[in-house]
Design a protein around this motif. Sequence first.
Motif, PDB file in Angstrom:
ATOM      1  N   LYS A 169      -5.030   5.248  -1.664  1.00  0.00           N
ATOM      2  CA  LYS A 169      -4.680   5.407  -3.083  1.00  0.00           C
ATOM      3  C   LYS A 169      -5.631   6.372  -3.786  1.00  0.00           C
ATOM      4  O   LYS A 169      -5.235   7.071  -4.714  1.00  0.00           O
ATOM      5  CB  LYS A 169      -4.717   4.058  -3.796  1.00  0.00           C
ATOM      6  CG  LYS A 169      -3.568   3.137  -3.461  1.00  0.00           C
ATOM      7  CD  LYS A 169      -3.760   1.832  -4.234  1.00  0.00           C
ATOM      8  CE  LYS A 169      -2.687   0.828  -4.003  1.00  0.00           C
ATOM      9  NZ  LYS A 169      -2.951  -0.425  -4.761  1.00  0.00           N
TER      10      LYS A 169
ATOM     11  N   ASP B 113      -6.980   8.877  -2.343  1.00  0.00           N
ATOM     12  CA  ASP B 113      -6.948  10.117  -1.550  1.00  0.00           C
ATOM     13  C   ASP B 113      -8.262  10.356  -0.820  1.00  0.00           C
ATOM     14  O   ASP B 113      -8.651  11.501  -0.575  1.00  0.00           O
ATOM     15  CB  ASP B 113      -6.592  11.337  -2.407  1.00  0.00           C
ATOM     16  CG  ASP B 113      -5.123  11.347  -2.800  1.00  0.00           C
ATOM     17  OD1 ASP B 113      -4.289  10.836  -2.029  1.00  0.00           O
ATOM     18  OD2 ASP B 113      -4.806  11.867  -3.881  1.00  0.00           O
TER      19      ASP B 113
ATOM     20  N   GLU C 235      -4.817  12.331   7.797  1.00  0.00           N
ATOM     21  CA  GLU C 235      -4.150  12.461   6.494  1.00  0.00           C
ATOM     22  C   GLU C 235      -2.730  12.989   6.649  1.00  0.00           C
ATOM     23  O   GLU C 235      -1.784  12.444   6.068  1.00  0.00           O
ATOM     24  CB  GLU C 235      -4.960  13.404   5.595  1.00  0.00           C
ATOM     25  CG  GLU C 235      -4.305  13.697   4.268  1.00  0.00           C
ATOM     26  CD  GLU C 235      -5.117  14.654   3.399  1.00  0.00           C
ATOM     27  OE1 GLU C 235      -4.665  14.934   2.276  1.00  0.00           O
ATOM     28  OE2 GLU C 235      -6.206  15.116   3.824  1.00  0.00           O
ATOM     29  N   ARG C 236      -2.556  14.043   7.431  1.00  0.00           N
ATOM     30  CA  ARG C 236      -1.219  14.617   7.650  1.00  0.00           C
ATOM     31  C   ARG C 236      -0.274  13.579   8.244  1.00  0.00           C
ATOM     32  O   ARG C 236       0.878  13.454   7.828  1.00  0.00           O
ATOM     33  CB  ARG C 236      -1.301  15.852   8.547  1.00  0.00           C
ATOM     34  CG  ARG C 236      -1.738  17.100   7.804  1.00  0.00           C
ATOM     35  CD  ARG C 236      -1.565  18.359   8.651  1.00  0.00           C
ATOM     36  NE  ARG C 236      -2.513  18.429   9.755  1.00  0.00           N
ATOM     37  CZ  ARG C 236      -3.770  18.837   9.641  1.00  0.00           C
ATOM     38  NH1 ARG C 236      -4.239  19.193   8.467  1.00  0.00           N
ATOM     39  NH2 ARG C 236      -4.561  18.886  10.689  1.00  0.00           N
TER      40      ARG C 236
ATOM     41  N   ILE D 219       0.563  10.826   5.413  1.00  0.00           N
ATOM     42  CA  ILE D 219       1.429  11.332   4.335  1.00  0.00           C
ATOM     43  C   ILE D 219       2.836  11.594   4.849  1.00  0.00           C
ATOM     44  O   ILE D 219       3.822  11.272   4.178  1.00  0.00           O
ATOM     45  CB  ILE D 219       0.819  12.590   3.686  1.00  0.00           C
ATOM     46  CG1 ILE D 219      -0.431  12.180   2.894  1.00  0.00           C
ATOM     47  CG2 ILE D 219       1.825  13.293   2.785  1.00  0.00           C
ATOM     48  CD1 ILE D 219      -1.229  13.342   2.351  1.00  0.00           C
ATOM     49  N   ASN D 220       2.953  12.160   6.040  1.00  0.00           N
ATOM     50  CA  ASN D 220       4.272  12.486   6.582  1.00  0.00           C
ATOM     51  C   ASN D 220       4.979  11.292   7.220  1.00  0.00           C
ATOM     52  O   ASN D 220       6.201  11.195   7.144  1.00  0.00           O
ATOM     53  CB  ASN D 220       4.165  13.617   7.606  1.00  0.00           C
ATOM     54  CG  ASN D 220       3.766  14.914   6.945  1.00  0.00           C
ATOM     55  OD1 ASN D 220       4.227  15.245   5.868  1.00  0.00           O
ATOM     56  ND2 ASN D 220       2.866  15.646   7.578  1.00  0.00           N
TER      57      ASN D 220
ATOM     58  N   TYR E 110       3.880   7.747   6.989  1.00  0.00           N
ATOM     59  CA  TYR E 110       3.700   6.440   6.346  1.00  0.00           C
ATOM     60  C   TYR E 110       3.456   6.588   4.843  1.00  0.00           C
ATOM     61  O   TYR E 110       2.487   6.046   4.310  1.00  0.00           O
ATOM     62  CB  TYR E 110       2.522   5.690   6.987  1.00  0.00           C
ATOM     63  CG  TYR E 110       2.750   5.372   8.434  1.00  0.00           C
ATOM     64  CD1 TYR E 110       3.309   4.153   8.814  1.00  0.00           C
ATOM     65  CD2 TYR E 110       2.428   6.293   9.433  1.00  0.00           C
ATOM     66  CE1 TYR E 110       3.530   3.868  10.147  1.00  0.00           C
ATOM     67  CE2 TYR E 110       2.654   6.007  10.765  1.00  0.00           C
ATOM     68  CZ  TYR E 110       3.210   4.797  11.110  1.00  0.00           C
ATOM     69  OH  TYR E 110       3.440   4.517  12.435  1.00  0.00           O
ATOM     70  N   PRO E 111       4.355   7.280   4.125  1.00  0.00           N
ATOM     71  CA  PRO E 111       4.110   7.480   2.691  1.00  0.00           C
ATOM     72  C   PRO E 111       4.059   6.165   1.906  1.00  0.00           C
ATOM     73  O   PRO E 111       3.389   6.081   0.879  1.00  0.00           O
ATOM     74  CB  PRO E 111       5.275   8.362   2.245  1.00  0.00           C
ATOM     75  CG  PRO E 111       6.338   8.140   3.271  1.00  0.00           C
ATOM     76  CD  PRO E 111       5.602   7.866   4.561  1.00  0.00           C
TER      77      PRO E 111
ATOM     78  N   TRP F  30       0.483   5.139   1.911  1.00  0.00           N
ATOM     79  CA  TRP F  30      -0.330   6.053   1.122  1.00  0.00           C
ATOM     80  C   TRP F  30      -0.193   5.750  -0.377  1.00  0.00           C
ATOM     81  O   TRP F  30      -1.173   5.802  -1.121  1.00  0.00           O
ATOM     82  CB  TRP F  30       0.107   7.486   1.431  1.00  0.00           C
ATOM     83  CG  TRP F  30      -0.546   8.565   0.647  1.00  0.00           C
ATOM     84  CD1 TRP F  30      -1.880   8.691   0.375  1.00  0.00           C
ATOM     85  CD2 TRP F  30       0.082   9.692   0.051  1.00  0.00           C
ATOM     86  NE1 TRP F  30      -2.107   9.831  -0.372  1.00  0.00           N
ATOM     87  CE2 TRP F  30      -0.914  10.468  -0.576  1.00  0.00           C
ATOM     88  CE3 TRP F  30       1.396  10.127  -0.013  1.00  0.00           C
ATOM     89  CZ2 TRP F  30      -0.636  11.649  -1.248  1.00  0.00           C
ATOM     90  CZ3 TRP F  30       1.676  11.303  -0.671  1.00  0.00           C
ATOM     91  CH2 TRP F  30       0.662  12.051  -1.281  1.00  0.00           C
ATOM     92  N   ARG F  31       1.017   5.403  -0.809  1.00  0.00           N
ATOM     93  CA  ARG F  31       1.277   5.162  -2.222  1.00  0.00           C
ATOM     94  C   ARG F  31       2.103   3.879  -2.418  1.00  0.00           C
ATOM     95  O   ARG F  31       3.224   3.917  -2.915  1.00  0.00           O
ATOM     96  CB  ARG F  31       2.044   6.345  -2.835  1.00  0.00           C
ATOM     97  CG  ARG F  31       1.233   7.609  -2.941  1.00  0.00           C
ATOM     98  CD  ARG F  31       0.164   7.449  -4.017  1.00  0.00           C
ATOM     99  NE  ARG F  31      -0.552   8.672  -4.255  1.00  0.00           N
ATOM    100  CZ  ARG F  31      -1.795   8.886  -3.851  1.00  0.00           C
ATOM    101  NH1 ARG F  31      -2.438   7.999  -3.151  1.00  0.00           N
ATOM    102  NH2 ARG F  31      -2.401  10.009  -4.148  1.00  0.00           N
TER     103      ARG F  31
ATOM    104  N   ASP G 112       7.501   0.429  -1.842  1.00  0.00           N
ATOM    105  CA  ASP G 112       7.033   1.763  -2.208  1.00  0.00           C
ATOM    106  C   ASP G 112       7.328   2.053  -3.681  1.00  0.00           C
ATOM    107  O   ASP G 112       7.908   1.225  -4.391  1.00  0.00           O
ATOM    108  CB  ASP G 112       7.602   2.831  -1.268  1.00  0.00           C
ATOM    109  CG  ASP G 112       9.118   3.008  -1.364  1.00  0.00           C
ATOM    110  OD1 ASP G 112       9.723   2.648  -2.403  1.00  0.00           O
ATOM    111  OD2 ASP G 112       9.701   3.535  -0.396  1.00  0.00           O
TER     112      ASP G 112
END
Length: 137
Positions: free
Chosen positions: A41, A43, A67-68, A71-72, A74-75, A78-79, A103
Amino acid sequence: MRSYITSVFGGLVLSALLVFGATAQVPEVEDTINQQIEAFKADDFAEAFTFATPTLQRLFQSPQNFERMVINGYPMVWRPAEVRYLEQVQDGSVVYQKVQITDAKGFTHLLLYRMQQTAAGWRIGGVQLLAAPGGTA
């Protein structure tokens, strides 16, 4: 590069454990997952990377590669809008923790975390997306 997702066999093992095995409650497992999600959260992928097992750290080689992947792939992690902890099953030195994540768009995702005890404490050894009733996975 291998996937962060555990194998289908691992999911079958967990299914059998949930039906036949005894559940274990290891609160540190939830703490580790929470700490990684809080780092996502913010970053702070360097911090989030520290909650992966040494094996995954070697696989991804850097927080930037990690990170890649997050984000790609498991979004929802991440958020997340909401995180709920469900069943937890111990199989020897491994704990499987099922987590329900909602999500930002309101979709529900079920994830299975494979947790391993290390010298640094509990670490995340893999995450598998499971089918979520009425949601997306």
